[in-house]
Motif scaffolding. Structure first.
Motif, PDB file in Angstrom:
ATOM      1  N   GLU A  64       0.812  -1.213   0.000  1.00  0.00           N
ATOM      2  CA  GLU A  64       0.000   0.000   0.000  1.00  0.00           C
ATOM      3  C   GLU A  64       0.843   1.259   0.000  1.00  0.00           C
ATOM      4  N   GLY A  65       1.309   1.639  -1.188  1.00  0.00           N
ATOM      5  CA  GLY A  65       2.078   2.862  -1.309  1.00  0.00           C
ATOM      6  C   GLY A  65       3.571   2.669  -1.134  1.00  0.00           C
ATOM      7  N   SER A  66       3.992   1.504  -0.772  1.00  0.00           N
ATOM      8  CA  SER A  66       5.405   1.245  -0.581  1.00  0.00           C
ATOM      9  C   SER A  66       5.950   0.485  -1.778  1.00  0.00           C
ATOM     10  N   ASP A  67       7.135   0.868  -2.237  1.00  0.00           N
ATOM     11  CA  ASP A  67       7.768   0.144  -3.340  1.00  0.00           C
ATOM     12  C   ASP A  67       8.336  -1.176  -2.862  1.00  0.00           C
ATOM     13  N   GLN A  68       8.855  -1.202  -1.661  1.00  0.00           N
ATOM     14  CA  GLN A  68       9.516  -2.386  -1.125  1.00  0.00           C
ATOM     15  C   GLN A  68       8.539  -3.203  -0.303  1.00  0.00           C
ATOM     16  N   LYS A  69       8.361  -4.460  -0.665  1.00  0.00           N
ATOM     17  CA  LYS A  69       7.469  -5.338   0.083  1.00  0.00           C
ATOM     18  C   LYS A  69       8.303  -6.280   0.930  1.00  0.00           C
ATOM     19  N   ARG A  70       7.756  -6.641   2.074  1.00  0.00           N
ATOM     20  CA  ARG A  70       8.433  -7.605   2.935  1.00  0.00           C
ATOM     21  C   ARG A  70       7.375  -8.406   3.665  1.00  0.00           C
ATOM     22  N   LEU A  71       7.763  -9.582   4.066  1.00  0.00           N
ATOM     23  CA  LEU A  71       6.850 -10.479   4.743  1.00  0.00           C
ATOM     24  C   LEU A  71       7.006 -10.321   6.249  1.00  0.00           C
ATOM     25  N   VAL A  72       5.905  -9.977   6.898  1.00  0.00           N
ATOM     26  CA  VAL A  72       5.888  -9.807   8.352  1.00  0.00           C
ATOM     27  C   VAL A  72       4.873 -10.789   8.916  1.00  0.00           C
ATOM     28  N   GLY A  73       5.265 -11.491   9.970  1.00  0.00           N
ATOM     29  CA  GLY A  73       4.353 -12.407  10.639  1.00  0.00           C
ATOM     30  C   GLY A  73       3.935 -11.840  11.980  1.00  0.00           C
ATOM     31  N   PHE A  74       2.776 -12.255  12.432  1.00  0.00           N
ATOM     32  CA  PHE A  74       2.270 -11.806  13.726  1.00  0.00           C
ATOM     33  C   PHE A  74       2.005 -13.031  14.571  1.00  0.00           C
ATOM     34  N   VAL A  75       2.394 -12.974  15.828  1.00  0.00           N
ATOM     35  CA  VAL A  75       2.229 -14.121  16.710  1.00  0.00           C
ATOM     36  C   VAL A  75       1.662 -13.656  18.050  1.00  0.00           C
ATOM     37  N   VAL A  76       0.718 -14.419  18.556  1.00  0.00           N
ATOM     38  CA  VAL A  76       0.143 -14.182  19.881  1.00  0.00           C
ATOM     39  C   VAL A  76       0.541 -15.384  20.723  1.00  0.00           C
ATOM     40  N   MET A  77       1.177 -15.123  21.879  1.00  0.00           N
ATOM     41  CA  MET A  77       1.663 -16.212  22.737  1.00  0.00           C
ATOM     42  C   MET A  77       1.058 -16.111  24.128  1.00  0.00           C
ATOM     43  N   ARG A  78       0.970 -17.267  24.759  1.00  0.00           N
ATOM     44  CA  ARG A  78       0.575 -17.271  26.166  1.00  0.00           C
ATOM     45  C   ARG A  78       1.680 -16.605  26.973  1.00  0.00           C
ATOM     46  N   GLU A  79       1.313 -15.987  28.087  1.00  0.00           N
ATOM     47  CA  GLU A  79       2.289 -15.255  28.901  1.00  0.00           C
ATOM     48  C   GLU A  79       3.458 -16.116  29.335  1.00  0.00           C
ATOM     49  N   GLU A  80       3.209 -17.374  29.681  1.00  0.00           N
ATOM     50  CA  GLU A  80       4.279 -18.216  30.211  1.00  0.00           C
ATOM     51  C   GLU A  80       5.342 -18.582  29.171  1.00  0.00           C
TER      52      GLU A  80
ATOM     53  N   LEU B 121      -9.146  -7.004  15.904  1.00  0.00           N
ATOM     54  CA  LEU B 121     -10.388  -7.507  15.315  1.00  0.00           C
ATOM     55  C   LEU B 121     -11.216  -6.352  14.764  1.00  0.00           C
ATOM     56  N   SER B 122     -11.927  -6.628  13.687  1.00  0.00           N
ATOM     57  CA  SER B 122     -12.848  -5.645  13.117  1.00  0.00           C
ATOM     58  C   SER B 122     -14.126  -5.669  13.954  1.00  0.00           C
ATOM     59  N   PRO B 123     -15.027  -4.713  13.749  1.00  0.00           N
ATOM     60  CA  PRO B 123     -16.278  -4.682  14.515  1.00  0.00           C
ATOM     61  C   PRO B 123     -17.100  -5.977  14.398  1.00  0.00           C
ATOM     62  N   ASN B 124     -16.949  -6.702  13.270  1.00  0.00           N
ATOM     63  CA  ASN B 124     -17.719  -7.941  13.131  1.00  0.00           C
ATOM     64  C   ASN B 124     -16.970  -9.168  13.675  1.00  0.00           C
ATOM     65  N   GLY B 125     -15.829  -8.946  14.364  1.00  0.00           N
ATOM     66  CA  GLY B 125     -15.132 -10.032  15.039  1.00  0.00           C
ATOM     67  C   GLY B 125     -14.098 -10.774  14.208  1.00  0.00           C
ATOM     68  N   LYS B 126     -13.863 -10.349  12.970  1.00  0.00           N
ATOM     69  CA  LYS B 126     -12.851 -10.989  12.122  1.00  0.00           C
ATOM     70  C   LYS B 126     -11.512 -10.293  12.311  1.00  0.00           C
ATOM     71  N   VAL B 127     -10.426 -10.991  11.952  1.00  0.00           N
ATOM     72  CA  VAL B 127      -9.098 -10.389  12.048  1.00  0.00           C
ATOM     73  C   VAL B 127      -9.053  -9.171  11.136  1.00  0.00           C
ATOM     74  N   ASP B 128      -8.609  -8.046  11.678  1.00  0.00           N
ATOM     75  CA  ASP B 128      -8.529  -6.789  10.938  1.00  0.00           C
ATOM     76  C   ASP B 128      -7.201  -6.745  10.174  1.00  0.00           C
ATOM     77  N   ARG B 129      -7.228  -7.198   8.920  1.00  0.00           N
ATOM     78  CA  ARG B 129      -6.016  -7.284   8.098  1.00  0.00           C
ATOM     79  C   ARG B 129      -5.431  -5.910   7.787  1.00  0.00           C
TER      80      ARG B 129
END
Length: 171
Positions: free
Chosen positions: A3-19, A54-62
């Protein structure tokens, strides 16, 4: 990310338990991805989140994930200057095709913005410059500059040896 950037890169997102949270846990996830996925599919960066937006309808907000990814400051790895002529040649080609300012011998092609089509462009330029042909699979198997330079040097040395063997012997 784009979105407006010439350079693309792959970013991952992770949610972990606190422990299990922490940098070591994030690196463990990345190592697990490396063992299961081709190099070009492993995210350049893994961003640890407390929860996925999350979006208002509960889906992941990409869109929000994309925004978070664009805001990341890419960590710079300690720069290790190219040591051989082949490493310097490849570093120059990488700078050219990836549009980056500097490339060190420990830089990883896919982590600094490379992708398969860019790898093909880089190998084509290498072929024009040194008259050696390296299969694109070599970049996926050896994404680190120093490792790929060793492969390229081996191919170059073999090409020279092959030409000497085939050359007519002067009488």
């Amino acid at each position: 990310l784009g979105e407006g950037s010439d350079q693309k890169r792959l970013v991952g997102f992770v949610v972990m338990r606190e422990e299990v949270a922490g940098e070591a846990a994030v690196e463990t996830v990345k190592e697990g991805l490396r063992s299961r996925l081709p190099g070009y599919m492993v995210p350049e960066t893994l961003l640890k989140l407390d929860s996925l937006p999350l979006s208002p309808n509960g889906k992941v907000d990409r869109k929000e994930l994309a925004r978070l990814g664009r805001e990341l400051k890419v960590e710079t790895r300690a720069y290790d200057v190219p040591r051989t002529a082949m490493e310097e040649t490849l570093a120059g080609l990488w700078r050219e095709v990836l549009g980056v300012e500097r490339v060190g011998r420990n830089d990883h092609f896919f982590e600094i913005g490379g992708q398969s089509l860019v790898a093909l462009r880089m190998l084509s330029a290498l072929n024009r410059k040194l008259s050696i042909s390296i299969p694109v699979g070599a970049v996926f198997e050896n994404p680190c500059l120093a490792d790929l330079a060793r492969v390229a040097q081996l191919v170059a040395d073999t090409a020279v040896t092959g030409n000497l063997v085939d050359a007519p012997v002067p009488s």
